[in-house]
Scaffold this motif. Structure first.
Motif, PDB file in Angstrom:
ATOM      1  N   LEU A  97      31.762  -4.683  74.038  1.00 17.33           N
ATOM      2  CA  LEU A  97      32.717  -4.038  73.154  1.00 17.33           C
ATOM      3  C   LEU A  97      33.331  -2.944  74.103  1.00 17.33           C
ATOM      4  CD1 LEU A  97      30.347  -2.692  70.192  1.00 17.33           C
ATOM      5  CD2 LEU A  97      32.038  -4.919  70.337  1.00 17.33           C
ATOM      6  N   THR A  98      32.908  -2.412  75.307  1.00 19.30           N
ATOM      7  CA  THR A  98      33.733  -1.697  76.302  1.00 19.30           C
ATOM      8  C   THR A  98      34.655  -2.575  76.714  1.00 19.30           C
ATOM      9  OG1 THR A  98      31.561  -0.604  76.774  1.00 19.30           O
ATOM     10  CG2 THR A  98      33.631  -0.483  78.482  1.00 19.30           C
ATOM     11  N   TRP A 266      24.769  -9.972  55.207  1.00 19.87           N
ATOM     12  CA  TRP A 266      23.852  -8.957  56.244  1.00 19.87           C
ATOM     13  C   TRP A 266      23.785  -9.424  57.684  1.00 19.87           C
ATOM     14  CZ3 TRP A 266      23.341  -4.571  54.255  1.00 19.87           C
ATOM     15  CH2 TRP A 266      23.294  -4.358  52.575  1.00 19.87           C
ATOM     16  N   PHE A 267      23.818 -10.859  57.707  1.00 20.33           N
ATOM     17  CA  PHE A 267      23.663 -11.356  59.097  1.00 20.33           C
ATOM     18  C   PHE A 267      24.814 -11.018  60.100  1.00 20.33           C
ATOM     19  CE2 PHE A 267      25.950 -14.604  56.840  1.00 20.33           C
ATOM     20  CZ  PHE A 267      26.904 -15.084  57.745  1.00 20.33           C
ATOM     21  N   ILE A 268      25.771 -10.568  59.588  1.00 21.26           N
ATOM     22  CA  ILE A 268      27.198 -10.246  60.262  1.00 21.26           C
ATOM     23  C   ILE A 268      26.679  -8.750  61.138  1.00 21.26           C
ATOM     24  CG2 ILE A 268      29.394  -9.088  60.152  1.00 21.26           C
ATOM     25  CD1 ILE A 268      29.312 -12.018  60.156  1.00 21.26           C
ATOM     26  N   PHE A 269      25.950  -8.218  60.393  1.00 22.92           N
ATOM     27  CA  PHE A 269      25.323  -6.643  60.997  1.00 22.92           C
ATOM     28  C   PHE A 269      24.535  -6.977  62.040  1.00 22.92           C
ATOM     29  CE2 PHE A 269      26.787  -5.334  56.726  1.00 22.92           C
ATOM     30  CZ  PHE A 269      27.755  -4.302  57.290  1.00 22.92           C
ATOM     31  N   GLY A 270      23.707  -8.224  62.145  1.00 24.59           N
ATOM     32  CA  GLY A 270      22.928  -8.611  63.203  1.00 24.59           C
ATOM     33  C   GLY A 270      23.583  -9.019  64.395  1.00 24.59           C
ATOM     34  N   PHE A 271      24.840  -9.633  64.079  1.00 26.21           N
ATOM     35  CA  PHE A 271      26.050 -10.103  65.160  1.00 26.21           C
ATOM     36  C   PHE A 271      26.352  -8.812  65.646  1.00 26.21           C
ATOM     37  CE2 PHE A 271      30.412 -10.361  66.021  1.00 26.21           C
ATOM     38  CZ  PHE A 271      30.467 -11.371  66.957  1.00 26.21           C
ATOM     39  N   LEU A 272      26.723  -7.787  65.223  1.00 22.06           N
ATOM     40  CA  LEU A 272      27.093  -6.392  65.588  1.00 22.06           C
ATOM     41  C   LEU A 272      26.123  -5.597  66.337  1.00 22.06           C
ATOM     42  CD1 LEU A 272      29.405  -4.191  65.884  1.00 22.06           C
ATOM     43  CD2 LEU A 272      28.601  -3.372  63.710  1.00 22.06           C
ATOM     44  N   LEU A 273      24.934  -5.810  65.810  1.00 26.53           N
ATOM     45  CA  LEU A 273      23.767  -5.143  66.538  1.00 26.53           C
ATOM     46  C   LEU A 273      23.481  -5.790  68.018  1.00 26.53           C
ATOM     47  CD1 LEU A 273      21.430  -3.306  66.785  1.00 26.53           C
ATOM     48  CD2 LEU A 273      20.111  -5.074  65.645  1.00 26.53           C
ATOM     49  N   MET A 274      23.675  -7.130  68.011  1.00 26.68           N
ATOM     50  CA  MET A 274      23.462  -7.748  69.371  1.00 26.68           C
ATOM     51  C   MET A 274      24.636  -7.679  70.231  1.00 26.68           C
ATOM     52  SD  MET A 274      20.623  -9.371  69.009  1.00 26.68           S
ATOM     53  CE  MET A 274      20.068  -8.127  67.662  1.00 26.68           C
ATOM     54  N   SER A 275      25.894  -7.233  69.750  1.00 29.71           N
ATOM     55  CA  SER A 275      26.894  -7.003  70.606  1.00 29.71           C
ATOM     56  C   SER A 275      26.701  -5.352  71.127  1.00 29.71           C
ATOM     57  CB  SER A 275      28.149  -6.670  69.576  1.00 29.71           C
ATOM     58  OG  SER A 275      28.435  -8.268  69.198  1.00 29.71           O
ATOM     59  N   LEU A 276      26.143  -4.445  70.348  1.00 31.21           N
ATOM     60  CA  LEU A 276      25.821  -3.158  70.828  1.00 31.21           C
ATOM     61  C   LEU A 276      24.843  -3.026  71.889  1.00 31.21           C
ATOM     62  CD1 LEU A 276      25.999  -1.180  67.647  1.00 31.21           C
ATOM     63  CD2 LEU A 276      27.478  -1.090  69.374  1.00 31.21           C
ATOM     64  N   ILE A 277      23.920  -3.907  71.754  1.00 37.35           N
ATOM     65  CA  ILE A 277      22.626  -4.172  72.807  1.00 37.35           C
ATOM     66  C   ILE A 277      23.221  -4.870  74.100  1.00 37.35           C
ATOM     67  CG2 ILE A 277      20.685  -5.357  73.306  1.00 37.35           C
ATOM     68  CD1 ILE A 277      19.769  -5.501  70.383  1.00 37.35           C
TER      69      ILE A 277
END
Length: 347
Positions: A97-98, A266-277
């Protein structure tokens, strides 16, 4: 005696389920593995492993007879539904994301314009030609956002049938491949810089594989720009999926008794979480690469599962209108290329 008979029946049923899941998963993995090897070949690298997987699945499903005593549908369905979603979640490790934020306003603005224009235009064409609403929405998402991954992410939201998902992916596969070849051919004649060419490729082609292949002639700078713009479109899958979910299911939202019943992907939020990680670098780079490789094969297995459910009769059933909508939508996206370059030069 009766209890023993019931026990035998239960055991046989469990064995049947095991074989159904095991053989179905083995079949989709085998097709995905073969697709991965084919994707390494020069021309087929433009198509990518996911597209080749669905093609191999369709060929297998329409030419090879299944064993009459073994039901592989359990494993195939598990691949085309569950594994696809897990693959999309792990795909988040591709995003930093950066990097996207550092690219600044022009990249995000271009991506928003591309997705908004393409989605609205294709949905308009769908109404004009009276094509199936679900199929039209899947084609719009695949063209506007990130190809097959967007289609399989949006499909459960619009309650799309497997054959509709497969048809939409097939349309996007062909158009994206043609588009990549067209860009490679036109590159020497376009009056734009390598960076601008990369922006154009990343903003208008469907699959990441198409973008990577078409970006090669412009060198490292052009390729990096193309991938960055493309990943910006991938990031916007999250808000687009939520918006589609809201507009399509808003009538049913009031009927939901608890939060689990709400029509939210809901799985889209999993996608976002992996991006943040990945952005925060909470796991080593080698770990991210492993999860990306796993994501690739899970998505490929899901695509193979979709392909196995394709029947040539399905294409005859929907007719040529959806294909026409996909073609016109892609041409319309290409037509705003001068505007996209103009916006990039403004900044």
């Amino acid at each position: 005696m009766q209890a023993q008979k019931v026990l035998v029946e239960v055991t046989e049923q469990n064995k049947f389920d095991y074989e159904g899941y095991g053989l179905g998963l083995l079949l989709t993995f085998g097709l995905a593995f073969i697709a991965g090897q084919v994707a390494k070949l020069p021309f087929f690298s433009i198509m990518g492993i996911m597209i080749i997987s669905i093609i191999l699945g369709a060929i297998w499903g329409n030419t090879v007879s299944h064993h009459p005593t073994v039901n592989t549908n359990l494993g195939i369905t598990f691949s085309s539904k569950r594994l696809l979603r897990v693959g999309i979640i792990l795909l988040g490790f591709r995003l930093n994301l950066t990097d996207i934020l550092n690219a600044g306003l022009p990249i995000l603005l271009i991506d928003v314009i591309v997705i908004t224009f393409t989605m609205l235009f294709i949905l308009f064409l769908g109404k004009l030609f009276k094509t199936d609403k679900q199929l039209t929405t899947l084609v719009a998402a695949g063209t506007a956002i990130c190809g097959a991954a967007a289609i399989v992410a949006i499909s459960p939201i619009v309650k799309g049938k497997q054959e509709q998902t497969a048809i939409a992916v097939s349309c996007i596969a062909v158009l994206g491949t043609v588009g990549a070849l067209l860009y490679i051919f036109l590159f020497p004649y376009l009056p734009i810089t390598d960076t601008e060419y990369g922006v154009l490729v990343g903003a208008t082609l469907h699959e990441l594989a198409h973008v990577v292949a078409a970006g090669v002639p412009s060198g490292v700078i052009g390729s990096d720009s193309a991938i960055l713009v493309k990943l910006g479109r991938v990031l916007l899958l999250i808000p687009v999926a939520l918006l589609i979910s809201y507009f399509i299911n808003r009538k049913n939202t009031k009927q939901a008794e608890n939060i689990k019943d709400l029509p939210i992907p809901w799985f889209i939020f999993g996608f976002l979480l992996m991006s943040l990680i990945n952005t925060l670098q909470w796991i080593p780079e080698g770990g991210s690469q492993f999860f990306l490789l796993l994501s690739t094969y899970l998505l490929a297995m899901g695509m193979a599962g979709l392909g196995l459910n394709i029947r040539w009769a399905d294409f005859k059933k929907v007719g040529m209108k959806p294909v026409g909508v996909a073609v016109l939508g892609f041409l319309a996206l290409l037509s705003i290329s001068p505007l996209l370059i103009f916006i990039y030069r403004l900044f």
